[in-house]
Design an enzyme around this catalytic site. Structure first.
Site, short mmCIF file in Angstrom:
data_model
loop_
_atom_site.label_atom_id
_atom_site.label_comp_id
_atom_site.label_asym_id
_atom_site.label_seq_id
_atom_site.Cartn_x
_atom_site.Cartn_y
_atom_site.Cartn_z
N GLU A 186 2.56 -0.29 -32.54
CA GLU A 186 2.70 0.57 -31.37
C GLU A 186 1.38 1.29 -31.12
OE1 GLU A 186 6.31 2.96 -31.10
OE2 GLU A 186 5.14 4.59 -30.26
N GLU A 200 8.75 4.85 -37.26
CA GLU A 200 7.84 5.96 -37.52
C GLU A 200 8.48 7.01 -38.42
OE1 GLU A 200 4.95 6.06 -33.55
OE2 GLU A 200 6.53 7.58 -33.78
#
Length: 322
Positions: free
Chosen positions: A246, A158
């Site tokens: 995710e 991320e």
């Protein structure tokens, strides 16, 4: 029996001690396919950070998830900076994490599952911060697993902190080159800006010169709604292949109230677009995104009574979407 049904059986119900070799995966358009061109939608579960919850990386847990939860993919979340992170925890810690990742790959392979090796950046924000360590790690892992057909590489979880897509793309090209030196065909997942939400930015200037590249989209249904699905749709419309590596149905902190209504909308969107997804997280941490109750001490062999509300919702959804 139809070919699609045969593929389904191979992916979900092969629990032999020595698992059959899984079909190698390729990217075709926006879809994930086998070498014969059949569309595959992976459904997975991510570990929490391997330094926090290493006990859930075991053979029985992986085999149980495949058989009972209809999970065909496991993601190994190896943090780079937080709590004994790979890049901050010292040499002994790095060695221990490398062994745990390899054990996870081997357990998944034996269970007949695909496995995602996740370079889990978070507080470091910019994937170039630990670029040297990333190169060393992926070189080692790719070389050791070069002959496996079930390994997927997620090179930056991320990116965040106003890191531009241009910076991420520069990093990604280096990592892809490292992995391709050993594995010419493995699927590689590239994180996108703003905690893997700005897939539309990547769609405007995707990585060229390499095949089997997909782009990560992360969502937490309690925070991310129709506006993020629209960004995803815009990217798909431009031909960008997405992979939800995710997600959960709580808020973006990993905690808070579950939003099952928005969660159902997201799952419908993923099914419609044949987008693979991996749920966060396999642990008994006392938070909404944990699949196991904090009171559960079992590291495998879970029944419904061991699962949180989120865990029960996910298993039901995965079974339904077969």
């Amino acid at each position: 029996m139809a070919a699609a049904a045969i593929l389904f059986l191979c992916l979900f119900f092969n629990t032999d001690t020595q698992a059959a070799r899984l079909p190698a995966l390729r990217v075709k358009g926006t879809k994930l396919v086998t070498t014969s061109g059949k569309t595959v939608r992976l459904k997975g579960v991510s570990t929490h950070g391997l330094s926090w919850y290493p006990e859930y990386v075991n053979q029985k847990a992986f085999t149980d998830m495949k058989k009972k939860w209809h999970v065909n993919t496991v993601r190994l979340a190896m943090y780079t900076a937080e709590y004994n992170g790979y890049c901050t925890g010292g040499k002994a810690n790095r060695t221990a994490l490398e062994k745990k990742v390899q054990a996870g790959i081997d357990y998944a392979t034996k269970a007949g599952m695909y496995v995602i090796v996740d370079w889990h950046i978070l507080s470091d924000g910019n994937p170039r911060k630990y670029e040297k360590q990333s190169i060393q790690f992926f070189r080692k892992i790719a070389k050791k697993n070069r002959n496996k057909t079930n390994v997927i590489y997620e090179i930056c979880n991320e990116p965040n902190g106003n890191v531009s897509w241009k910076t991420i793309r520069t990093y990604a090209k280096k990592m892809i080159k490292v992995i391709r030196a050993y594995d010419k065909d493995a699927v590689i997942l590239v994180g996108t800006p703003t905690w893997s939400q700005d897939v539309d930015a990547a769609a405007k200037s995707p990585i060229k010169g390499y095949k089997n590249i997909m782009y990560s989209l992360h969502f937490y249904a309690g925070t991310h709604g129709s506006w993020l699905r629209q960004k995803a749709q815009n990217a798909l419309d431009k031909g960008l292949p997405l992979f939800v590596s995710e997600f959960a149905i709580c808020d973006a902190s990993g905690n808070g109230k579950l939003n099952t209504t928005e969660g159902a909308r997201w799952m419908k969107f993923l099914r419609k677009n044949k987008i693979s997804c991996v749920a966060w997280n396999l642990s008994n941490k006392n938070e909404s995104s944990a699949l196991l109750k904090s009171s559960s001490k079992k590291t495998s062999g879970w029944s419904s009574s061991h699962l949180t509300k989120w865990g029960r919702w996910l298993v039901k959804e995965y079974k339904k979407s077969n």
